[in-house]
Design a protein around this motif. Structure first.
Motif, PDB file in Angstrom:
ATOM      1  N   LYS A 150       0.450 -35.337  15.795  1.00  0.00           N
ATOM      2  CA  LYS A 150       1.262 -36.527  16.092  1.00  0.00           C
ATOM      3  C   LYS A 150       1.457 -37.340  14.816  1.00  0.00           C
ATOM      4  CE  LYS A 150       1.874 -36.989  20.779  1.00  0.00           C
ATOM      5  NZ  LYS A 150       0.819 -36.266  21.517  1.00  0.00           N
ATOM      6  N   SER A 151       0.439 -37.351  13.958  1.00  0.00           N
ATOM      7  CA  SER A 151       0.585 -38.149  12.730  1.00  0.00           C
ATOM      8  C   SER A 151       1.218 -37.367  11.576  1.00  0.00           C
ATOM      9  CB  SER A 151      -0.758 -38.764  12.311  1.00  0.00           C
ATOM     10  OG  SER A 151      -1.623 -37.793  11.776  1.00  0.00           O
ATOM     11  N   ILE A 152       0.890 -36.077  11.414  1.00  0.00           N
ATOM     12  CA  ILE A 152       1.471 -35.362  10.256  1.00  0.00           C
ATOM     13  C   ILE A 152       2.780 -34.635  10.604  1.00  0.00           C
ATOM     14  CG2 ILE A 152      -0.743 -35.129   9.046  1.00  0.00           C
ATOM     15  CD1 ILE A 152      -0.754 -32.149   9.748  1.00  0.00           C
ATOM     16  N   GLY A 153       3.016 -34.366  11.893  1.00  0.00           N
ATOM     17  CA  GLY A 153       4.262 -33.709  12.316  1.00  0.00           C
ATOM     18  C   GLY A 153       4.221 -32.203  12.182  1.00  0.00           C
ATOM     19  N   PHE A 154       5.125 -31.548  12.907  1.00  0.00           N
ATOM     20  CA  PHE A 154       5.242 -30.080  12.852  1.00  0.00           C
ATOM     21  C   PHE A 154       6.232 -29.679  11.771  1.00  0.00           C
ATOM     22  CE2 PHE A 154       3.600 -30.754  17.156  1.00  0.00           C
ATOM     23  CZ  PHE A 154       2.584 -29.818  17.188  1.00  0.00           C
ATOM     24  N   PRO A 155       6.242 -28.418  11.293  1.00  0.00           N
ATOM     25  CA  PRO A 155       5.295 -27.358  11.619  1.00  0.00           C
ATOM     26  C   PRO A 155       3.945 -27.546  10.903  1.00  0.00           C
ATOM     27  CG  PRO A 155       6.873 -26.600   9.982  1.00  0.00           C
ATOM     28  CD  PRO A 155       7.287 -27.991  10.369  1.00  0.00           C
ATOM     29  N   VAL A 156       2.924 -26.903  11.494  1.00  0.00           N
ATOM     30  CA  VAL A 156       1.595 -26.923  10.888  1.00  0.00           C
ATOM     31  C   VAL A 156       1.088 -25.483  10.769  1.00  0.00           C
ATOM     32  CG1 VAL A 156       0.994 -29.210  11.762  1.00  0.00           C
ATOM     33  CG2 VAL A 156       0.410 -27.171  13.112  1.00  0.00           C
ATOM     34  N   ILE A 157       0.043 -25.329   9.992  1.00  0.00           N
ATOM     35  CA  ILE A 157      -0.557 -24.001   9.842  1.00  0.00           C
ATOM     36  C   ILE A 157      -2.049 -24.113  10.117  1.00  0.00           C
ATOM     37  CG2 ILE A 157      -0.778 -24.289   7.317  1.00  0.00           C
ATOM     38  CD1 ILE A 157      -0.222 -21.234   7.084  1.00  0.00           C
ATOM     39  N   LEU A 158      -2.558 -23.157  10.901  1.00  0.00           N
ATOM     40  CA  LEU A 158      -3.991 -23.092  11.190  1.00  0.00           C
ATOM     41  C   LEU A 158      -4.596 -22.007  10.319  1.00  0.00           C
ATOM     42  CD1 LEU A 158      -3.352 -23.189  14.998  1.00  0.00           C
ATOM     43  CD2 LEU A 158      -4.828 -24.869  13.853  1.00  0.00           C
TER      44      LEU A 158
END
Ligand code: MV4
Length: 445
Positions: A150-158
């Motif tokens: 919610k704070s850094i936004g998408f896309p993300v990587i795991l």
């Protein structure tokens, strides 16, 4: 001198590379080889050679007991692990030291700390480097992951804490993918590494992989040997590397090198190492990982600096200081490396073991070919498919590319398919020639 004889715990081109460096330092060498490698060049080029077991790596090149026994039998008081196999195994480094054998590499604690990607990132952020925005430490739950996104936004990587080099990674573009991705990433990490810790970062689109080679000695001196651009990769296997990077100017290089030096100094690093950065399209760069070994692509650094990185690594392990200063490091011209693999680029890069029936070595000004192959050599199926590294140097990037194209025309390897035709396509590609590359290059070409 702490040691006079070095055991090389590896095979293939890197074993030859290390044996040559040791001989130039007037050190004796011991090769170890598996049953299938008895005819291999590393076993012949070394002063002595010991068979350490059957072909599977776990019974030979990964078998710590057998390698230590070979060192004891031959009186080798140092072991160089090369890359892969035992190079980043902290227990192996510890066992060497407890047997009175010098491990030619960093201290075991540094291997261990940098092998934990969460710890590595935390350590380097504390030293003042920028990590990629994301979780601080591992993600405990889907709820935590959602909150962070919610704070850094998408896309993300795991990414898996015990991963690295692309193993155990998952991209999520929305909350749905995040929920599923988090559980899958955890399960995969647990299965692959016995460690289910996963961390999360903002996914950087079309990044470049840029890394800085460093050397640290026993008295706290650290030098940086410029950067390597390693963005041309396929499924996390590098195909082409170069130095310098086409996007790094003198000013940016100063910043990259000073970040890398800060990283190495903050932990008191000894030996050869690499600080990997991810660079976004605005040329912001972030610490990604630290590699605590000699890397496959070290020759491009050697060609532009004139410094023998493997020899320096051995001298440092032998208690010597680095004999030059940062101001003495000058980058001259441009070097490119193409990895030649026994793989069929027409069939999705499937490994193609088999016998080499004919080999012509590319030669001439500015051309170096690090290889263990010869006409008649059988490429076994048990190991990595790298069969050679073609490195070309020129006064400019364009000259290095022209030389690489010329050498790729000249080289002949018959009997098996190789990645040579694919490299010809890369060197002809307008985007490669203009330096407009990213880690997406191969997918987009
Ligand atoms: C990333 C990334 C984008 N954003 N991290 C792949 C290898 C491992 N060392 C980390 N990797 C990546 N991490 C963030 N936050 C993209 C990659 C990546 C990549 C990195 C370097 C070279 C090739 C790559 C290919 C795909 C993904």
């Amino acid at each position: 001198m702490r040691f006079e004889k070095v055991l090389v715990a590896n095979r293939g081109e890197i074993a030859l590379r290390i044996i040559r460096a040791a001989h130039e330092l007037s050190l004796k060498t011991v090769a170890v080889f598996s049953e299938i490698d008895s005819e291999s060049l590393h076993a012949r080029l070394a002063d002595e050679a010991v068979c350490i077991g059957p072909p599977p790596s776990r019974d030979s090149y990964l078998n710590i007991t057998r390698i230590i026994s070979a060192a004891e039998i031959t009186g080798a008081k140092a072991i160089h692990p090369g890359y892969g196999f035992l190079a980043e195994n902290p227990e192996f480094a510890e066992i060497c030291e407890s047997c009175g054998i010098t491990f030619i590499g960093p201290r075991p604690d540094h291997i261990r700390a940098m092998g934990d990607k969460i710890k590595a990132k935390e350590t380097m952020e504390n030293a003042g480097l920028h990590g990629i925005p994301g979780s601080h430490g591992n993600i405990e739950s889907v709820k935590d992951a959602r909150k962070l996104c919610k704070s850094i936004g998408f896309p993300v990587i795991l990414k898996a804490a015990a991963g690295g080099g692309g193993k155990g990674m998952r991209i999520a573009r929305d909350e749905e993918e995040l929920d599923a991705g988090f559980r899958i990433a955890q399960a995969e990490a647990k299965a692959a590494f016995g460690d289910n810790r996963v961390y999360l970062e903002k996914f950087i689109q079309k990044p470049r992989h840029i890394e800085v080679q460093i050397l640290g000695d026993n008295h706290g001196k650290v030098v940086a040997l410029g950067e390597r651009e390693c963005s041309i990769q396929r499924r996390h296997q590098k195909l082409v590397e170069e130095s310098p990077s086409p996007v790094v100017d003198d000013q940016l290089r100063k910043k990259l090198q000073s970040s890398a030096l800060k990283a190495a100094k903050s932990i008191g690093y000894r030996s050869a190492g690499t600080i990997e950065f991810l660079m976004d399209q605005e040329k912001n760069y972030y610490f990604m990982e630290m590699n605590t070994r000699i890397q496959v692509e070290h020759p491009v650094t050697e060609m532009v600096t004139g410094i023998d990185v493997v020899k320096e690594q051995i001298k440092i392990a032998n208690g010597e200081d680095i004999a030059f200063n940062q101001q003495d490091v000058e980058l001259r011209g441009h070097a490119i490396e193409c990895r030649i693999n026994a793989e069929d680029p027409e069939r999705n890069f499937v490994p193609v073991p088999g016998r080499i029936t004919f080999f012509h070595m590319p030669q001439g000004i500015g051309v170096r070919f690090d290889t263990h192959i010869y006409a008649g050599h059988m490429i076994p199926s048990q190991y990595d498919s790298l069969i050679g590294k073609l490195i070309c140097h020129g006064n400019s990037r364009n000259e290095a590319i022209a030389r690489m194209k010329r050498a790729l025309e000249e080289i002949v390897i018959e009997g098996i398919r190789t990645t040579i035709p694919f490299h010809r396509k890369i060197m002809d590609h307008p985007k490669y020639v203009s330096g407009d590359i990213s880690t997406n290059f191969i997918d987009e070409m």
